[in-house]
Design a protein around this motif. Structure first.
Motif, PDB file in Angstrom:
ATOM      1  N   SER A  59      12.384   6.016  -8.799  1.00  0.00           N
ATOM      2  CA  SER A  59      10.959   5.102  -8.643  1.00  0.00           C
ATOM      3  C   SER A  59      10.089   5.257  -7.207  1.00  0.00           C
ATOM      4  O   SER A  59       8.992   5.206  -7.296  1.00  0.00           O
ATOM      5  CB  SER A  59      11.598   3.757  -8.817  1.00  0.00           C
ATOM      6  OG  SER A  59      12.609   3.597  -7.848  1.00  0.00           O
TER       7      SER A  59
ATOM      8  N   HIS B 129       7.659   7.832  -8.176  1.00  0.00           N
ATOM      9  CA  HIS B 129       6.720   7.567  -9.172  1.00  0.00           C
ATOM     10  C   HIS B 129       7.421   8.198 -10.539  1.00  0.00           C
ATOM     11  O   HIS B 129       6.624   8.739 -11.351  1.00  0.00           O
ATOM     12  CB  HIS B 129       5.408   8.059  -9.230  1.00  0.00           C
ATOM     13  CG  HIS B 129       4.677   7.301  -7.697  1.00  0.00           C
ATOM     14  ND1 HIS B 129       4.732   6.075  -7.294  1.00  0.00           N
ATOM     15  CD2 HIS B 129       4.363   8.096  -6.573  1.00  0.00           C
ATOM     16  CE1 HIS B 129       4.393   5.854  -5.954  1.00  0.00           C
ATOM     17  NE2 HIS B 129       4.001   7.298  -5.838  1.00  0.00           N
ATOM     18  N   GLY B 130       8.679   8.349 -10.661  1.00  0.00           N
ATOM     19  CA  GLY B 130       9.176   8.925 -11.963  1.00  0.00           C
ATOM     20  C   GLY B 130       9.395  10.337 -11.928  1.00  0.00           C
ATOM     21  O   GLY B 130       9.757  11.073 -12.946  1.00  0.00           O
TER      22      GLY B 130
ATOM     23  N   GLU C 117      15.593   5.569 -13.126  1.00  0.00           N
ATOM     24  CA  GLU C 117      14.493   4.736 -12.604  1.00  0.00           C
ATOM     25  C   GLU C 117      14.960   4.521 -11.269  1.00  0.00           C
ATOM     26  O   GLU C 117      13.980   4.741 -10.079  1.00  0.00           O
ATOM     27  CB  GLU C 117      14.517   3.421 -13.267  1.00  0.00           C
ATOM     28  CG  GLU C 117      13.086   2.374 -12.699  1.00  0.00           C
ATOM     29  CD  GLU C 117      12.933   1.235 -13.603  1.00  0.00           C
ATOM     30  OE1 GLU C 117      11.896   0.318 -13.198  1.00  0.00           O
ATOM     31  OE2 GLU C 117      13.537   1.126 -14.647  1.00  0.00           O
ATOM     32  N   LYS C 118      15.916   4.097 -10.786  1.00  0.00           N
ATOM     33  CA  LYS C 118      16.407   3.768  -9.571  1.00  0.00           C
ATOM     34  C   LYS C 118      16.484   5.216  -8.285  1.00  0.00           C
ATOM     35  O   LYS C 118      15.956   4.867  -7.415  1.00  0.00           O
ATOM     36  CB  LYS C 118      17.940   3.349  -9.313  1.00  0.00           C
ATOM     37  CG  LYS C 118      18.459   2.968  -7.959  1.00  0.00           C
ATOM     38  CD  LYS C 118      19.809   2.494  -8.055  1.00  0.00           C
ATOM     39  CE  LYS C 118      20.391   1.931  -6.571  1.00  0.00           C
ATOM     40  NZ  LYS C 118      21.789   1.629  -6.465  1.00  0.00           N
TER      41      LYS C 118
ATOM     42  N   THR D  95       7.239   6.919 -16.617  1.00  0.00           N
ATOM     43  CA  THR D  95       8.322   7.046 -17.571  1.00  0.00           C
ATOM     44  C   THR D  95       9.603   7.670 -16.795  1.00  0.00           C
ATOM     45  O   THR D  95       9.340   8.595 -16.070  1.00  0.00           O
ATOM     46  CB  THR D  95       8.012   7.661 -18.900  1.00  0.00           C
ATOM     47  OG1 THR D  95       7.267   9.027 -18.495  1.00  0.00           O
ATOM     48  CG2 THR D  95       6.645   7.011 -19.476  1.00  0.00           C
ATOM     49  N   TYR D  96      10.488   7.486 -17.410  1.00  0.00           N
ATOM     50  CA  TYR D  96      11.869   8.188 -17.120  1.00  0.00           C
ATOM     51  C   TYR D  96      12.447   8.753 -18.273  1.00  0.00           C
ATOM     52  O   TYR D  96      12.758   8.178 -19.470  1.00  0.00           O
ATOM     53  CB  TYR D  96      12.856   6.974 -16.328  1.00  0.00           C
ATOM     54  CG  TYR D  96      12.052   6.401 -15.158  1.00  0.00           C
ATOM     55  CD1 TYR D  96      12.103   7.187 -13.995  1.00  0.00           C
ATOM     56  CD2 TYR D  96      11.469   5.350 -15.390  1.00  0.00           C
ATOM     57  CE1 TYR D  96      11.339   6.396 -12.866  1.00  0.00           C
ATOM     58  CE2 TYR D  96      10.762   4.644 -14.273  1.00  0.00           C
ATOM     59  CZ  TYR D  96      10.753   4.985 -13.157  1.00  0.00           C
ATOM     60  OH  TYR D  96      10.127   4.683 -11.909  1.00  0.00           O
TER      61      TYR D  96
ATOM     62  N   PRO E 187      17.138   5.669 -18.609  1.00  0.00           N
ATOM     63  CA  PRO E 187      16.831   4.309 -17.605  1.00  0.00           C
ATOM     64  C   PRO E 187      17.561   4.678 -16.391  1.00  0.00           C
ATOM     65  O   PRO E 187      17.297   3.896 -15.326  1.00  0.00           O
ATOM     66  CB  PRO E 187      17.835   3.271 -18.622  1.00  0.00           C
ATOM     67  CG  PRO E 187      17.619   3.981 -20.029  1.00  0.00           C
ATOM     68  CD  PRO E 187      17.687   5.318 -20.059  1.00  0.00           C
TER      69      PRO E 187
END
Length: 731
Positions: free
Chosen positions: A665, A668-669, A661-662, A654-655, A658
C-alpha cells in the motif's frame, strides 16, 4: 592414456598487470581438463590475485600453490644504479610450502613495494634471507641472475650466484629452472643448466613461464604488451616476447619438450607435493580490532548493550515493539560476535560529530538496524519506515555487515587521520582497486595498438551497449555486419574478446579503509601507488571474504554544502536545525512538484525532474519511492505511467493477493523496494527473515542457482499457506 606427471609452477595470471592475460576461472578449467592436481600462481612482484586464485582452484578440486616471481635488486634495494642488466632487477620464483612461507611472501611483497620500489617492487638478498622460511625458491626465468650468467656463458659467475641462494635456502629448498621456449639460445641454456646443476648437486625443474592460456592467445598477448607500453603492434623497437610458447601447456606437451630431462618434470610433482601440505589460507574467521571498553564491563557485548539501551531511552522510545526489536538485534550481534565492530563504528562517528564534521543520516541496509539508530550512527528510525534488520545482518549468512558512512568531503581526511591515530599506522590502510578492460575500452585499446584509425574504432565502440560484453554485442545486426565486412575489424574484435575483463591497472579505492587487530602484514600484503599512497594488495571483496574489517569512509559534497549553508544563515543572525527539518512543509512539496530541483541531491537530473512532474509528490514517502525507482532495475521493470496514475488516484490500486495490501500500500500496490520482496516472502510463503533475505540477495545479485532453489521453496511455502499456485507464480 594418462597425462604425464607434470605441474605448472611458473604461471602469470591477469594480475601480472598488462603482462599476463590468464583469467583465473579459465586457468582452473584448463588445469582440470589436463587432470593436474595442483597449479602455482607466480605473478610479477605481487600477490594481488591470491584469494580469487585460491578459491577458483579449490572450486575445481585443484590444489592452489601460492607464489610470486619476485624482482631482485642486483645489490641493496637502496642502490638505484643499473649494473649489467636492463631493468635494475633479476627475476626469482618463490613458492610458499607452509603457512609461515605464505606469511613470508606477504612480508617480502610488502617490503618490495614500500621499501624497494624502483621501476618495479624489488627485494634484495638480505631481505630474502630474513623471510626464507617455508619458501621453495626456483632460479627464475631467463631474466634470473643465474640465467643471465648462463646466457653469457659465464659458468663461474653462475656458480657464485647459485651459492648465494643455497646459503639462503639450502639445497633441499632450491631448484634451477629450465625452460624450453624454442628460442635460439635454448639448447645452450639447457646444456649449461644441466652442467651447473650436476656440478653443484642442485635439482632441475621444468617450467614454461606461462603468460597466456592457449597457443592461439599469443597474438592477443602481444597486443596486451603493446597496450602496456603505449606502443603500436608494428613498432620495431617495442617490448615483445621472443617466443609464442609461453602458454599453459598440457603434461604431454611438457613431456615432449623435456623428453631428455624426465627428472625436471618429476621435480615439479615433488615440489607441488611439498607445497600441497601445510598451507591453508584462512578465509573463514573474522579478525576484528580490539576495541577498549570501560573496566566495569566484562565484554564488548555488555558495553554495546548498555549503550544501545541508553540510546533508546534518550530518544524517548518507550514502546514494547522497540524493546523487542532491540533485544532481537542485540542477540544476533552477540551470536555473530560483531559487538566490537559496532563499537568501532560508533567511536569513529562520535569523533566526527565531536569535531564539527558533518555525518550523513545513513545509507544502504545499515539503516535497517535499530541498534545503529540507538547508537546515533544512523538517523532513521527503522520501525517508522518498515526497514528490516536481516537485510543488514542475516544470521544465516556469516559475513561482516556493511556500514557505509558519509562524511562532509572537505573533512573526510580528518576522519581517516583519526582512524590511523586511534588504531595504529601499522593496523590501518586504504584498499586497492583494479580497473579491468570493459568491452568498449578493450575495443578502443586494441584498436589503438593495431593502429586502426580512431574514427573507425570509435564508431565500432559506440555500437556496443553499455551493459553488454563483446560476445553479446556481436549479435547486434549493425555491429555484426560491420565486424564481418572488414577483416581488420574481425581481427580487432577477436583480440578484444580475449582481453575483455583482464585487469588493466591498480589504483587506491576512493573510500575503502581496512583496520586489523595486529599489523596489516600479518594478514595482507601492502602496495604503494605511484603517488606514494599505501593500500592493501587485496581488493574490497577479498578483504571482506577473509574476515577483515573494512569500511567505506565516503566523502559527500552535499554535507559540506549543508554545513556552509548553516554558516551563511547564522551570519544573518538566524538559525536552522538541519537534523530536524519538518517533513510536511507545503512549500517544499510545491517546489518538488514543479521539479525546481537544480542542486538538490539525487533529484536534479533531467530524468528525475520528469518523474517528479508526473508523480506530484505530497509526502516524504513519495521522495523515497522516486529515488528507489530511478535505478536501472526498476526503470526497466516497472510500469512508471501506471505508478503515476495510481499515486494520483487516476487508476484503481489492485493486489495479487489480499495479504499484499499491507506490504504494497505505501507504493500504491507496486513492488519497488527490496524490503517488499522480503515482506512478501514472509506473508505469502511463510519465510523467516533470514530465508527472505536469501531470496532478496539471489534476485539482487542475479545468482541463478540460488534463484532456482528459492523459487522452489517459495512455491512450497505458498502452497502450505493456502495460496493458489497460479497466484504464487504471478507474484
Amino acid at each position: 592414456m594418462p597425462e604425464p606427471r607434470f605441474i605448472h609452477l611458473h604461471v602469470h595470471t591477469q594480475y601480472s598487470l598488462l603482462d599476463g592475460s590468464i583469467r583465473l576461472e579459465e586457468l582452473a578449467e584448463q588445469a582440470h581438463r589436463f587432470k593436474m592436481p595442483a597449479v602455482a600462481m607466480t605473478d610479477h612482484g605481487n600477490l594481488f590475485g591470491v584469494v580469487p586464485f585460491y578459491k577458483a582452484m579449490q572450486k575445481r578440486g585443484i590444489k592452489p600453490i601460492i607464489g610470486i616471481e619476485a624482482y631482485l635488486a642486483p645489490g641493496k634495494i637502496s642502490n638505484k644504479e643499473v649494473s649489467g642488466i636492463t631493468e635494475s632487477n633479476y627475476h626469482l620464483t618463490l613458492l610458499a610450502c607452509s603457512n609461515t612461507g605464505y606469511k613470508n611472501l606477504i612480508k617480502l611483497s610488502s617490503k618490495a613495494y614500500l621499501d624497494g620500489f624502483y621501476y618495479k617492487p624489488r627485494i634484495d638478498k638480505d631481505i630474502l634471507a630474513g623471510y626464507a622460511e617455508g619458501i621453495i625458491c626456483l632460479s627464475g626465468c631467463w631474466k634470473g641472475e643465474i640465467s643471465q650468467a648462463l646466457l653469457k656463458g659465464d659458468m663461474e659467475e653462475a656458480g657464485k650466484a647459485l651459492h648465494s641462494y643455497l646459503d639462503i635456502f639450502g639445497t633441499e629448498n632450491f631448484y634451477m629452472e629450465v625452460q624450453n621456449l624454442g628460442m635460439p639460445e635454448t639448447e645452450d641454456m639447457i646444456k649449461r643448466s644441466i652442467e651447473l646443476s650436476s656440478k653443484e648437486g642442485v635439482g632441475l625443474v621444468a617450467t614454461n613461464d606461462c603468460h597466456f592460456l592457449n597457443r592461439d592467445d599469443a597474438e592477443a598477448h602481444d597486443v596486451l604488451l603493446a597496450i602496456q607500453t603505449g606502443k603500436k603492434v608494428d613498432e620495431a623497437d617495442r617490448m615483445r616476447f621472443d617466443s609464442a610458447e609461453m602458454y599453459f601447456k598440457s603434461g604431454a606437451e611438457m613431456a615432449e619438450a623435456f623428453k631428455e630431462l624426465p627428472e625436471a618434470l618429476e621435480n615439479t610433482v615433488r615440489i607441488a607435493e611439498r607445497c600441497m601440505v601445510g598451507l591453508e589460507l584462512d578465509t573463514r574467521d573474522f579478525k576484528l580490532p580490539r576495541y577498549p571498553i570501560p573496566e566495569k564491563f566484562d565484554s564488548s557485548m555488555a558495553y554495546l548493550r548498555e549503550l544501545a539501551q541508553q540510546g533508546c531511552r534518550e530518544k524517548h522510545i518507550d514502546d514494547e515493539r522497540y524493546a523487542r526489536r532491540l533485544d532481537h538485534e542485540l542477540s544476533i550481534i552477540e551470536k555473530m560476535g560483531f559487538a566490537g565492530y559496532f563499537l568501532i563504528v560508533k567511536d569513529i562517528v562520535d569523533y566526527a560529530r565531536g569535531h564539527d564534521v558533518p555525518v550523513g543520516p545513513g545509507r544502504g541496509s545499515a539503516v535497517g538496524s535499530l541498534v545503529l539508530y540507538s547508537l546515533d550512527i544512523t538517523s532513521l528510525d527503522p520501525l517508522r519506515y518498515g526497514l528490516i534488520f536481516e537485510r543488514f545482518l542475516n544470521p544465516d549468512r556469516i559475513n561482516l555487515p556493511d556500514i557505509d558512512i558519509d562524511f562532509a568531503d572537505e573533512d573526510r581526511d580528518k576522519v581517516i587521520r583519526y582512524i590511523h591515530e586511534r588504531y595504529g599506522e601499522e593496523n590501518v590502510s586504504r584498499i586497492i582497486t583494479f580497473d579491468t578492460m570493459k568491452a568498449k575500452a578493450a575495443v578502443r585499446d586494441v584498436g589503438r595498438a593495431l593502429d586502426i584509425p580512431y574514427g573507425e574504432v570509435d564508431r565500432l565502440a559506440k555500437l556496443i551497449p553499455f551493459n553488454q560484453n563483446l560476445h553479446e554485442a556481436r549479435k547486434i545486426p549493425e555491429l555484426a555486419n560491420m565486424v564481418e565486412s572488414n577483416p581488420e575489424y574481425t581481427r580487432l574484435f577477436n583480440i578484444a574478446q580475449k582481453l575483455e575483463g583482464v585487469a588493466r591497472h591498480a589504483s587506491i579505492h576512493a573510500s575503502g579503509v581496512v583496520i586489523t587487530p595486529e599489523p596489516l602484514t600479518e594478514f595482507v600484503p601492502l602496495y604503494k601507488a605511484a603517488d606514494g599512497g599505501i593500500s592493501t594488495q587485496f581488493d574490497m571483496k577479498v578483504i571482506d571474504s577473509i574476515g577483515l574489517l573494512k569500511m567505506d569512509i565516503l566523502g559527500l559534497r552535499t554535507l559540506s554544502v549543508i554545513k556552509m549553508s548553516e554558516e551563511l544563515i547564522s551570519r544573518r543572525g538566524l538559525s536552522i536545525d538541519t537534523d530536524n527539518i519538518p517533513l510536511d512543509d507545503a512549500k517544499t512539496y510545491d517546489l518538488l512538484q514543479r521539479a525546481d530541483t537544480a542542486g538538490v541531491f539525487q533529484l536534479e537530473s533531467r530524468g528525475m525532474r520528469e518523474i517528479l512532474k508526473k508523480l506530484k509528490p505530497t509526502e516524504i514517502e513519495d521522495i523515497v519511492a522516486v529515488i528507489a525507482i530511478y535505478r536501472p532495475g526498476p526503470l526497466a521493470n516497472l510500469d512508471l505511467e501506471e505508478f503515476f496514475r495510481r499515486k494520483n488516484k487516476e487508476a484503481e490500486i489492485t493486489y495479487l493477493h489480499p495479504k499484499l495490501e499491507k506490504v504494497l500500500s505505501p507504493t500504491h500496490g507496486m513492488f519497488i523496494y527490496q524490503e517488499q520482496v522480503m515482506q512478501t516472502a514472509r506473508a505469502i510463503a511463510g519465510f523467516s527473515y533470514a530465508q527472505a533475505d536469501h531470496l532478496r540477495r539471489a534476485m539482487g545479485k542475479k545468482i541463478p542457482e540460488l534463484m532456482d532453489k528459492m523459487k522452489e521453496e517459495f512455491f512450497e511455502g505458498a502452497d502450505k499457506q493456502g495460496v493458489k499456485a497460479k497466484t504464487a507464480q504471478a507474484i
